[in-house]
Write a protein that holds these residues in place. Structure first.
Motif, mmCIF file in Angstrom:
data_model
loop_
_atom_site.group_PDB
_atom_site.id
_atom_site.type_symbol
_atom_site.label_atom_id
_atom_site.label_comp_id
_atom_site.label_asym_id
_atom_site.label_seq_id
_atom_site.Cartn_x
_atom_site.Cartn_y
_atom_site.Cartn_z
ATOM 1 N N GLY A 154 -21.730 20.781 21.871
ATOM 2 C CA GLY A 154 -20.769 20.144 20.967
ATOM 3 C C GLY A 154 -19.836 19.207 21.707
ATOM 4 O O GLY A 154 -19.544 18.084 21.239
ATOM 5 N N GLN A 155 -19.367 19.614 22.870
ATOM 6 C CA GLN A 155 -18.494 18.757 23.667
ATOM 7 C C GLN A 155 -19.230 17.517 24.158
ATOM 8 O O GLN A 155 -18.643 16.440 24.276
ATOM 9 C CB GLN A 155 -17.930 19.561 24.840
ATOM 10 N N LEU A 156 -20.522 17.675 24.410
ATOM 11 C CA LEU A 156 -21.306 16.507 24.820
ATOM 12 C C LEU A 156 -21.410 15.504 23.678
ATOM 13 O O LEU A 156 -21.288 14.281 23.898
ATOM 14 C CB LEU A 156 -22.699 16.963 25.265
ATOM 15 N N GLN A 157 -21.600 15.993 22.473
ATOM 16 C CA GLN A 157 -21.660 15.093 21.323
ATOM 17 C C GLN A 157 -20.328 14.371 21.128
ATOM 18 O O GLN A 157 -20.298 13.167 20.803
ATOM 19 C CB GLN A 157 -22.027 15.891 20.064
ATOM 20 N N GLN A 158 -19.221 15.077 21.332
ATOM 21 C CA GLN A 158 -17.904 14.431 21.233
ATOM 22 C C GLN A 158 -17.766 13.332 22.275
ATOM 23 O O GLN A 158 -17.233 12.238 21.981
ATOM 24 C CB GLN A 158 -16.808 15.472 21.418
ATOM 25 N N ALA A 159 -18.207 13.627 23.481
ATOM 26 C CA ALA A 159 -18.107 12.622 24.550
ATOM 27 C C ALA A 159 -18.948 11.405 24.228
ATOM 28 O O ALA A 159 -18.525 10.256 24.486
ATOM 29 C CB ALA A 159 -18.551 13.243 25.870
ATOM 30 N N ARG A 160 -20.115 11.589 23.648
ATOM 31 C CA ARG A 160 -20.949 10.446 23.272
ATOM 32 C C ARG A 160 -20.295 9.633 22.158
ATOM 33 O O ARG A 160 -20.387 8.385 22.143
ATOM 34 C CB ARG A 160 -22.321 10.957 22.852
ATOM 35 N N ALA A 161 -19.632 10.337 21.199
ATOM 36 C CA ALA A 161 -18.928 9.620 20.129
ATOM 37 C C ALA A 161 -17.765 8.814 20.698
ATOM 38 O O ALA A 161 -17.513 7.655 20.275
ATOM 39 C CB ALA A 161 -18.429 10.614 19.084
ATOM 40 N N MET A 162 -17.048 9.387 21.657
ATOM 41 C CA MET A 162 -15.944 8.672 22.293
ATOM 42 C C MET A 162 -16.462 7.444 23.026
ATOM 43 O O MET A 162 -15.811 6.388 23.024
ATOM 44 C CB MET A 162 -15.208 9.607 23.254
ATOM 45 N N LEU A 163 -17.616 7.551 23.636
ATOM 46 C CA LEU A 163 -18.193 6.393 24.319
ATOM 47 C C LEU A 163 -18.536 5.295 23.319
ATOM 48 O O LEU A 163 -18.273 4.107 23.576
ATOM 49 C CB LEU A 163 -19.436 6.817 25.102
ATOM 50 N N ALA A 164 -19.103 5.686 22.200
ATOM 51 C CA ALA A 164 -19.446 4.675 21.190
ATOM 52 C C ALA A 164 -18.194 3.967 20.683
ATOM 53 O O ALA A 164 -18.181 2.726 20.504
ATOM 54 C CB ALA A 164 -20.196 5.349 20.031
ATOM 55 N N ASN A 165 -17.126 4.726 20.498
ATOM 56 C CA ASN A 165 -15.877 4.119 20.036
ATOM 57 C C ASN A 165 -15.287 3.219 21.110
ATOM 58 O O ASN A 165 -14.804 2.099 20.807
ATOM 59 C CB ASN A 165 -14.896 5.231 19.674
ATOM 60 N N ALA A 166 -15.343 3.655 22.332
ATOM 61 C CA ALA A 166 -14.810 2.843 23.429
ATOM 62 C C ALA A 166 -15.603 1.563 23.586
ATOM 63 O O ALA A 166 -15.032 0.488 23.861
ATOM 64 C CB ALA A 166 -14.833 3.654 24.722
ATOM 65 N N GLU A 167 -16.908 1.643 23.415
ATOM 66 C CA GLU A 167 -17.728 0.437 23.534
ATOM 67 C C GLU A 167 -17.423 -0.537 22.379
ATOM 68 O O GLU A 167 -17.458 -1.769 22.563
ATOM 69 C CB GLU A 167 -19.203 0.828 23.540
ATOM 70 N N ALA A 168 -17.132 0.003 21.177
ATOM 71 C CA ALA A 168 -16.771 -0.872 20.042
ATOM 72 C C ALA A 168 -15.458 -1.595 20.316
ATOM 73 O O ALA A 168 -15.320 -2.810 20.055
ATOM 74 C CB ALA A 168 -16.679 -0.039 18.762
ATOM 75 N N VAL A 169 -14.473 -0.865 20.850
ATOM 76 C CA VAL A 169 -13.193 -1.482 21.191
ATOM 77 C C VAL A 169 -13.384 -2.548 22.264
ATOM 78 O O VAL A 169 -12.794 -3.655 22.202
ATOM 79 C CB VAL A 169 -12.187 -0.410 21.650
ATOM 80 N N HIS A 170 -14.239 -2.230 23.241
ATOM 81 C CA HIS A 170 -14.490 -3.196 24.314
ATOM 82 C C HIS A 170 -15.147 -4.452 23.757
ATOM 83 O O HIS A 170 -14.841 -5.590 24.193
ATOM 84 C CB HIS A 170 -15.379 -2.559 25.383
ATOM 85 N N GLY A 171 -16.028 -4.294 22.777
ATOM 86 C CA GLY A 171 -16.658 -5.468 22.166
ATOM 87 C C GLY A 171 -15.632 -6.360 21.485
ATOM 88 O O GLY A 171 -15.697 -7.601 21.590
ATOM 89 N N ARG A 172 -14.663 -5.763 20.810
ATOM 90 C CA ARG A 172 -13.637 -6.546 20.118
ATOM 91 C C ARG A 172 -12.734 -7.265 21.113
ATOM 92 O O ARG A 172 -12.427 -8.460 20.951
ATOM 93 C CB ARG A 172 -12.814 -5.628 19.215
ATOM 94 N N THR A 173 -12.298 -6.553 22.162
ATOM 95 C CA THR A 173 -11.403 -7.189 23.143
ATOM 96 C C THR A 173 -12.126 -8.270 23.925
ATOM 97 O O THR A 173 -11.513 -9.275 24.329
ATOM 98 C CB THR A 173 -10.857 -6.126 24.115
ATOM 99 N N ASP A 174 -13.393 -8.095 24.127
ATOM 100 C CA ASP A 174 -14.162 -9.123 24.845
ATOM 101 C C ASP A 174 -14.250 -10.386 23.998
ATOM 102 O O ASP A 174 -14.158 -11.519 24.520
ATOM 103 C CB ASP A 174 -15.548 -8.582 25.164
#
Length: 401
Positions: A114-134
């Motif tokens: 379960g914690q691994l799934q949370q970490a993967r979701a956080m990565l997806a969100n971080a990558e989305a934010v990075h796409g916007r700032t880029d």
């Protein structure tokens, strides 16, 4: 009755008795007194001194051991739920022997996943934010160059983009941590299955179902590979050196070791049906005993031999050409020396001091003091002395020679 009369009666009785004896002698005048019989030579059993080439055996006390011995130890803490094997039975590598309660470890694995799934979701969100700032950086860069946007707006966009990149890397690192936690939880869950690490005979269970086990509680059982089975024994340093000196090169030593065959005499006196082979010699001589550890391997297809047993290991260590052999019972030990009683052509006994060699079955090699074909007393030696004439008969054990 007077004393004089008594004396006369006694004298008269004595005279009458003498007359009876003389009369009996006169009635058998030719009876002869039998003479003492002549001395009869004692009978002894003799054996001829045989001469032939004989193998000389070495014999050592051996201890049986598995060629592989593996302890089955718990790697996690928990309660034993089941015992899944029969003690003393053959087991295969990977076969389940004990089951530790897996529920706490399954729960830990589920939590880690379960914690691994949370970490993967956080990565997806971080990558989305990075796409916007880029995109912001790419949009503000030409505008700031044409002064359509302020430099401050561009700087903020760049800083936000850098922060988004850092967040992505942090999320990736969190995923690796979570993946490691999942793998660790999976390993601990697998450790609840105590399996046989090798093929072999499983020993007695040291802990029973319901016991709390942990990595510090010791082995729950052991498994030994017993086909082939290893027999450990020690030989003296002089014996080892004498063997090696006969084969001075590495090639000759390897060939001799490969050709060497062992016999195993079991605790009940029987000889094991399978011959053993040389396995190894230890790297060093024991300083305390002056001996070196040798191991041999014996086929054990029916698993009859078990670790911990004892036996006598025999092997031909050399050939003795033209050896003189006499029955062991013909040799007497006296004050550290050895003697045999030899019967000469005139059937008279001569006692000789001899020098003995190795044993060969029920016989003994005589190195000095005898000649081939001479007769030695093997039975009845306690009845003779030097110079006595005897009546020799063939030794009953001759048929065994």
């Amino acid at each position: 009755m007077t004393v004089s009369r008594k004396r006369n009666l006694l004298i008269g009785g004595a005279v009458g008795l003498i007359g009876i004896v003389l009369g009996a002698g006169a009635f058998h005048p030719f009876r002869k007194v039998s003479a003492s019989p002549a001395t009869i030579p004692p009978s002894v059993e003799v054996a001829k001194v045989a001469q032939k080439d004989v193998p000389v055996f070495g014999e050592w006390i051996g201890t049986l051991d598995g060629i592989e011995n593996a302890d089955v130890r718990p790697q996690v803490t928990g309660y034993l739920l089941r015992q899944e094997y029969k003690e003393g039975a053959f087991v295969k590598r990977g076969q389940l022997l004990f089951q530790i309660d897996p529920r706490p470890f399954q729960a830990a694995l589920d939590q880690a996943e379960g914690q691994l799934q949370q970490a993967r979701a956080m990565l997806a969100n971080a990558e989305a934010v990075h796409g916007r700032t880029d995109l912001d950086v790419k949009r503000y860069t030409p505008l700031a160059r044409e002064q359509a946007a302020s430099q401050q707006d561009l700087d903020n966009a760049v800083q936000n983009n850098l922060a988004a990149v850092a967040t992505v890397e942090t999320a990736k690192a969190q995923i690796k941590t979570s993946e490691a936690a999942v793998e660790n939880a999976r390993i601990n869950l697998e450790f609840t299955r105590l399996v046989a690490p090798i093929d072999g005979i499983a020993g007695q269970a040291q802990l029973q179902v319901g016991a709390l086990v942990s990595p510090g509680s010791g082995p729950v059982t052991s498994v030994s590979t017993v086909d082939p089975i290893k027999v450990n024994f020690t030989v003296s340093e002089p014996q080892y050196l004498a063997w090696r000196k006969r084969f001075p090169t590495e090639t000759s030593r390897e060939a001799a070791d490969k050709a060497l065959r062992f016999q195993l005499i079991l605790a009940d006196g029987s000889t094991y049906a399978q011959e053993g082979k040389f396995y190894f010699a230890d790297r060093q001589v024991n300083e305390g005993t002056g001996s070196i550890h040798i191991a041999g391997l014996f086929p054990n297809p029916d698993n009859i031999l078990r670790p911990g047993g004892y036996g006598r290991v025999r092997a031909v260590i050399r050939m003795e050409p033209g050896a003189l052999l006499v029955p062991q019972r013909a040799i007497s030990e006296l004050q550290g020396g050895y003697q045999v009683a030899v019967v000469g052509a005139d059937n008279k006994v001569v006692v000789r001091t001899v020098k003995i060699g190795d044993a060969f079955g029920s016989e003994r090699i005589v190195a000095e003091g005898l000649n081939p074909g001479e007769q030695v007393i093997a039975e009845g030696i306690q009845k003779v002395r030097p110079g006595m004439q005897v009546n020799p008969r063939p030794f009953g054990g001759m048929k065994e020679r």
